[in-house]
Design an enzyme around this catalytic site. Sequence first.
Site, PDB file in Angstrom:
ATOM      1  N   VAL A  69       0.861  -1.188   0.000  1.00 24.54           N
ATOM      2  CA  VAL A  69       0.000   0.000   0.000  1.00 24.54           C
ATOM      3  C   VAL A  69       0.892   1.232   0.000  1.00 24.54           C
ATOM      4  O   VAL A  69       1.829   1.333   0.790  1.00 24.54           O
ATOM      5  CB  VAL A  69      -0.909   0.016   1.256  1.00 24.54           C
ATOM      6  CG1 VAL A  69      -1.694   1.322   1.342  1.00 24.54           C
ATOM      7  CG2 VAL A  69      -1.859  -1.172   1.252  1.00 24.54           C
ATOM      8  N   ALA A 114       4.484   4.108   2.827  1.00 21.77           N
ATOM      9  CA  ALA A 114       3.997   2.849   2.245  1.00 21.77           C
ATOM     10  C   ALA A 114       4.146   1.745   3.277  1.00 21.77           C
ATOM     11  O   ALA A 114       4.784   1.937   4.312  1.00 21.77           O
ATOM     12  CB  ALA A 114       4.803   2.499   0.999  1.00 21.77           C
ATOM     13  N   LYS A 115       3.571   0.619   3.028  1.00 22.61           N
ATOM     14  CA  LYS A 115       3.786  -0.560   3.872  1.00 22.61           C
ATOM     15  C   LYS A 115       3.401  -1.786   3.074  1.00 22.61           C
ATOM     16  O   LYS A 115       2.574  -1.706   2.160  1.00 22.61           O
ATOM     17  CB  LYS A 115       2.918  -0.486   5.132  1.00 22.61           C
ATOM     18  CG  LYS A 115       3.443  -1.325   6.270  1.00 22.61           C
ATOM     19  CD  LYS A 115       4.558  -0.613   7.021  1.00 22.61           C
ATOM     20  CE  LYS A 115       5.118  -1.437   8.153  1.00 22.61           C
ATOM     21  NZ  LYS A 115       6.041  -0.650   8.969  1.00 22.61           N
ATOM     22  N   GLY A 116       3.979  -2.923   3.445  1.00 29.42           N
ATOM     23  CA  GLY A 116       3.633  -4.162   2.768  1.00 29.42           C
ATOM     24  C   GLY A 116       3.525  -5.284   3.772  1.00 29.42           C
ATOM     25  O   GLY A 116       3.990  -5.160   4.913  1.00 29.42           O
TER      26      GLY A 116
END
Length: 425
Positions: A69, A114-116
Amino acid sequence: MSTSIDRSATQASENVWEMAKHQLDEVAQLIGLSDAIHLYLRQPKRVLEVSVPVRMDDGRFRMFTGYRVQHNMSRGPAKGGIRFHPDVTLDEIKALAMWMTWKCALVNIPFGGAKGGVICDPKAMSMQELEHLTRRFTSEISIIIGPEKDIPAPDVYTTPQIMAWIMDTYSMQVGYSVPGVVTGKPIAIGGSLGRDKATARGCLYVVDEAMDVLGIPIEGARVAVQGFGNAGMHAATLMAERGYKIVAVSDSRGGVANSKGLDARGLLVHKLQTGSVVGFAGGEKITNKDLLEYECDVLVPAALEKVITRDNAPKIQAKIVAEAANGPTLPEADAILHERGVMVLPDILANAGGVTVSYFEWVQDIGENFWEEDEINARLKQKMTRAFRETYEHAQRHNVNMRGGAYAVAVSRVAEATKLRGLYP
Ligand code: NAD
């Protein structure tokens, strides 16, 4: 187009994404954010869900689900870790991505958020299975990552080795080495000195500042740390070296405490040898619940989200809560702690040391010029101390807690960049 904000879903909630939006809504009112920018910042810019097929060691074929994201890129490429955990959800990753936007803005580095994450249980997987999972996940998200676009990093249960596989997979796809595509890598392939302890060191710097503001002497101040991974174990050892007394620590299997102090180095060795702090000879056994309520001056939650709730907030004895973890305090607990005079150093401040040195790593990779560790730590200290002071000033100015102060600084910076850039097309 509607520019109205639907606040019905923004009540303090146990859903971290609702919690993240609630925190933004509160600061929007505080700083008089326009409805248009508020609406814009309330949504992630991009959400990618991927299916990750993996051939397991026993020959079985399994499908995993992963996410990346990107919340906002107004101030630069997106930046944020990747989490491997069975409880990963899209809502959690959206919240973590939004928090990354604020964190990067608060320490004033030119990144968005962001992050995943991948829903998996890395503890039940072999190294080979983890490598296959990491490489295929990287390949699936490679359409949106890159050194100028979005730069992943480690988070819960992801390691420098996993970062090395991400770097290699991306590099193989483009045909040349791209160290700047990921941070938290081993030093041998373009990692930065000081990155392994950066989150903890940054946390130490802001706790030192808070101690100074509150007039509490550092020497012998009692510290309890929940979570003994990258953030927690280094926080415990660095704080012990600085003169704090570590009185309780825990990990997913339980905790250990001693009001006279625990040997932080010995704990580290025990954890590395046995995989847990449980069973360490220098203290008595406690639960994770006990740890949060243990008598101490500084509580460092360094594990997962939502551990400080309306039920345990009245029982927390610390004068300072330093959120090394992301999102450990629920909004209603935040209010209780503020009323009780506990200074909560919010996650976007207290754990921003990690992304700050990740930024230094990226700068070194892009410039192909590597710095000494002393220089890195000095630059980190400067950024963290400035962020603490700006947070404190804004908290005083608006008469809010430190989270409100940090959000006021961070959201204003992102809002300004978003407004200056305007709407495309
Ligand atoms: P990690 O995987 O290295 O360590 C996590 C630790 O938490 C482990 O010791 C694990 O046993 C423990 N844990 C897991 N579930 C627990 C539970 N229910 N109760 C108590 N302990 C539990 O992860 P990390 O990188 O140290 O991340 C921890 C937190 O810090 C996360 O919230 C992460 O987002 C945040 N953080 C990490 C970094 C970083 O650079 N590593 C940067 C910023 C924020």
